[in-house]
Design an enzyme around this catalytic site. Structure first.
Site, PDB file in Angstrom:
ATOM      1  N   GLY A  44     -39.442  28.580  -6.280  1.00  0.00           N
ATOM      2  CA  GLY A  44     -39.731  28.946  -4.901  1.00  0.00           C
ATOM      3  C   GLY A  44     -41.168  28.638  -4.549  1.00  0.00           C
ATOM      4  O   GLY A  44     -42.006  28.400  -5.444  1.00  0.00           O
ATOM      5  N   CYS A  87     -45.182  33.401 -11.096  1.00  0.00           N
ATOM      6  CA  CYS A  87     -45.706  32.939  -9.813  1.00  0.00           C
ATOM      7  C   CYS A  87     -46.595  31.724 -10.054  1.00  0.00           C
ATOM      8  O   CYS A  87     -47.444  31.754 -10.943  1.00  0.00           O
ATOM      9  CB  CYS A  87     -46.509  34.060  -9.142  1.00  0.00           C
ATOM     10  SG  CYS A  87     -47.178  33.600  -7.537  1.00  0.00           S
ATOM     11  N   LEU A  88     -46.382  30.690  -9.243  1.00  0.00           N
ATOM     12  CA  LEU A  88     -47.173  29.463  -9.413  1.00  0.00           C
ATOM     13  C   LEU A  88     -48.645  29.716  -9.073  1.00  0.00           C
ATOM     14  O   LEU A  88     -49.505  28.948  -9.493  1.00  0.00           O
ATOM     15  CB  LEU A  88     -46.598  28.347  -8.543  1.00  0.00           C
ATOM     16  CG  LEU A  88     -45.150  27.952  -8.887  1.00  0.00           C
ATOM     17  CD1 LEU A  88     -44.606  26.961  -7.867  1.00  0.00           C
ATOM     18  CD2 LEU A  88     -45.065  27.376 -10.296  1.00  0.00           C
ATOM     19  N   HIS A 127     -39.777  37.918  -3.476  1.00  0.00           N
ATOM     20  CA  HIS A 127     -41.094  37.514  -3.993  1.00  0.00           C
ATOM     21  C   HIS A 127     -41.807  36.611  -2.961  1.00  0.00           C
ATOM     22  O   HIS A 127     -42.989  36.813  -2.665  1.00  0.00           O
ATOM     23  CB  HIS A 127     -40.880  36.782  -5.322  1.00  0.00           C
ATOM     24  CG  HIS A 127     -42.093  36.199  -5.943  1.00  0.00           C
ATOM     25  ND1 HIS A 127     -42.640  36.674  -7.121  1.00  0.00           N
ATOM     26  CD2 HIS A 127     -42.893  35.148  -5.580  1.00  0.00           C
ATOM     27  CE1 HIS A 127     -43.699  35.956  -7.430  1.00  0.00           C
ATOM     28  NE2 HIS A 127     -43.878  35.012  -6.505  1.00  0.00           N
ATOM     29  N   GLU A 128     -41.065  35.636  -2.411  1.00  0.00           N
ATOM     30  CA  GLU A 128     -41.679  34.690  -1.450  1.00  0.00           C
ATOM     31  C   GLU A 128     -42.005  35.390  -0.128  1.00  0.00           C
ATOM     32  O   GLU A 128     -43.031  35.099   0.494  1.00  0.00           O
ATOM     33  CB  GLU A 128     -40.766  33.483  -1.205  1.00  0.00           C
ATOM     34  CG  GLU A 128     -40.376  32.684  -2.438  1.00  0.00           C
ATOM     35  CD  GLU A 128     -41.538  32.277  -3.324  1.00  0.00           C
ATOM     36  OE1 GLU A 128     -42.666  32.150  -2.823  1.00  0.00           O
ATOM     37  OE2 GLU A 128     -41.317  32.101  -4.536  1.00  0.00           O
ATOM     38  N   GLN A 176     -49.001  30.008  -0.121  1.00  0.00           N
ATOM     39  CA  GLN A 176     -49.525  29.501  -1.398  1.00  0.00           C
ATOM     40  C   GLN A 176     -50.171  28.121  -1.269  1.00  0.00           C
ATOM     41  O   GLN A 176     -50.925  27.703  -2.148  1.00  0.00           O
ATOM     42  CB  GLN A 176     -48.412  29.446  -2.450  1.00  0.00           C
ATOM     43  CG  GLN A 176     -47.894  30.813  -2.858  1.00  0.00           C
ATOM     44  CD  GLN A 176     -46.723  30.712  -3.799  1.00  0.00           C
ATOM     45  OE1 GLN A 176     -45.591  30.564  -3.362  1.00  0.00           O
ATOM     46  NE2 GLN A 176     -46.985  30.757  -5.088  1.00  0.00           N
ATOM     47  N   HIS A 207     -45.256  37.009  -0.355  1.00  0.00           N
ATOM     48  CA  HIS A 207     -46.380  36.076  -0.138  1.00  0.00           C
ATOM     49  C   HIS A 207     -46.721  35.984   1.354  1.00  0.00           C
ATOM     50  O   HIS A 207     -47.895  35.921   1.732  1.00  0.00           O
ATOM     51  CB  HIS A 207     -46.035  34.674  -0.645  1.00  0.00           C
ATOM     52  CG  HIS A 207     -46.253  34.466  -2.114  1.00  0.00           C
ATOM     53  ND1 HIS A 207     -47.482  34.645  -2.722  1.00  0.00           N
ATOM     54  CD2 HIS A 207     -45.421  34.063  -3.100  1.00  0.00           C
ATOM     55  CE1 HIS A 207     -47.373  34.373  -4.021  1.00  0.00           C
ATOM     56  NE2 HIS A 207     -46.141  34.022  -4.280  1.00  0.00           N
TER      57      HIS A 207
HETATM   58  O1  K1U Z   1     -44.979  31.014  -7.072  1.00  0.00           O
HETATM   59  C1  K1U Z   1     -43.894  31.301  -6.633  1.00  0.00           C
HETATM   60  O2  K1U Z   1     -43.768  32.072  -5.712  1.00  0.00           O
HETATM   61  C2  K1U Z   1     -42.671  30.672  -7.252  1.00  0.00           C
HETATM   62  C3  K1U Z   1     -42.101  31.485  -8.395  1.00  0.00           C
HETATM   63  C4  K1U Z   1     -40.826  32.136  -7.896  1.00  0.00           C
HETATM   64  C5  K1U Z   1     -40.218  33.198  -8.760  1.00  0.00           C
HETATM   65  C6  K1U Z   1     -39.756  32.937 -10.030  1.00  0.00           C
HETATM   66  C7  K1U Z   1     -39.171  33.929 -10.785  1.00  0.00           C
HETATM   67  C8  K1U Z   1     -39.045  35.186 -10.265  1.00  0.00           C
HETATM   68  C9  K1U Z   1     -39.528  35.446  -9.021  1.00  0.00           C
HETATM   69  C10 K1U Z   1     -40.114  34.463  -8.264  1.00  0.00           C
HETATM   70  C11 K1U Z   1     -41.843  30.535  -9.549  1.00  0.00           C
HETATM   71  O3  K1U Z   1     -41.104  29.612  -9.449  1.00  0.00           O
HETATM   72  S1  K1U Z   1     -42.679  30.849 -11.014  1.00  0.00           S
HETATM   73  C12 K1U Z   1     -42.079  29.604 -12.124  1.00  0.00           C
HETATM   74  C13 K1U Z   1     -40.796  30.004 -12.736  1.00  0.00           C
HETATM   75  O4  K1U Z   1     -40.531  31.168 -12.876  1.00  0.00           O
HETATM   76  C14 K1U Z   1     -39.793  29.007 -13.126  1.00  0.00           C
HETATM   77  C15 K1U Z   1     -40.121  27.694 -13.225  1.00  0.00           C
HETATM   78  C16 K1U Z   1     -39.143  26.777 -13.589  1.00  0.00           C
HETATM   79  C17 K1U Z   1     -37.867  27.178 -13.866  1.00  0.00           C
HETATM   80  C18 K1U Z   1     -37.550  28.514 -13.803  1.00  0.00           C
HETATM   81  C19 K1U Z   1     -38.515  29.440 -13.434  1.00  0.00           C
HETATM   82 ZN    ZN Z   2     -45.400  33.602  -6.128  1.00  0.00          ZN
END
Ligand code: K1U
Ligand code: ZN
Length: 167
Positions: free
Chosen positions: A46, A91-92, A133-134, A51, A137
């Site tokens: 996401g 979270c990225l 989560h998004e 972000q 943000h």
């Molecule tokens: O930064 C963000 O908001 C994106 C975040 C979204 C998220 C992931 C897991 C739980 C809640 C919200 C991410 O994508 S973090 C990276 C991650 O978890 C992931 C990356 C690749 C494959 C699977 C997961």
């Molecule tokens: Zn995030």
């Protein structure tokens, strides 16, 4: 299309509250394309416009196993929430930190799609977690802010250490 720079916590700009999108224009659609490219490249499931330092209510999510089911949510609103569950989140904008957060288990969201048309989405599992989560943000809230002060201090210390090691 272009890869966008993702703001890193504790950047103050992550606390900006996003404004509603008055109209889904080609500029918004270009933003959506660039956000999706950035999310897939990261890789993430996401990304919120906040972000990438754009303070408008735009979210992209692909929580599918096949990475080919992109959800675009513009001006999302949660209209119903059922149950609670703890799920590990990342979270990225907070790289390398994963913590269990309590969220609603199932949600109903109303939003505008890529074409500006309203739609209703019933979500559960990772998709529901990711939408919540998004949407946080978009109101300037980062998932680590649900943690105790002690844990938040530890997170900040770990991030600073990580940042020093890449310099
Ligand atoms: O930064 C963000 O908001 C994106 C975040 C979204 C998220 C992931 C897991 C739980 C809640 C919200 C991410 O994508 S973090 C990276 C991650 O978890 C992931 C990356 C690749 C494959 C699977 C997961
Ligand atoms: Zn995030």
């Amino acid at each position: 299309m272009a890869l966008l720079k993702i703001l890193q916590y504790p950047d103050e700009r992550l606390h900006t509250v996003a404004a509603k999108v008055p109209e889904v224009t080609d500029k918004i659609r270009t933003l959506v394309h660039n956000m999706a490219e950035t999310m897939y490249a990261a890789p993430g499931v996401g990304l919120a416009a906040t972000q990438v330092d754009v303070h408008q209510c735009v979210i992209v999510i692909d929580a599918s196993d096949t990475h080919d089911l992109l959800h675009v949510l513009i001006n999302p609103e949660i209209t119903a929430a059922i149950g609670e569950s703890d799920c590990e989140e990342g979270c990225l904008s907070v790289p390398g930190i994963f913590e269990k957060i309590r969220r609603a288990e199932q949600i109903t969201v109303e939003a505008l799609n890529f074409n500006g048309d309203p739609f209703i989405l019933e979500a559960k599992g990772l998709l529901a977690v990711c939408i919540q989560h998004e949407m946080d943000h978009l109101i300037g809230k980062i998932f680590v802010e649900y943690l105790s002060q002690l844990k938040q201090t530890r997170v900040l210390r770990k991030l600073k250490k990580q940042q020093r090691s890449v310099m």
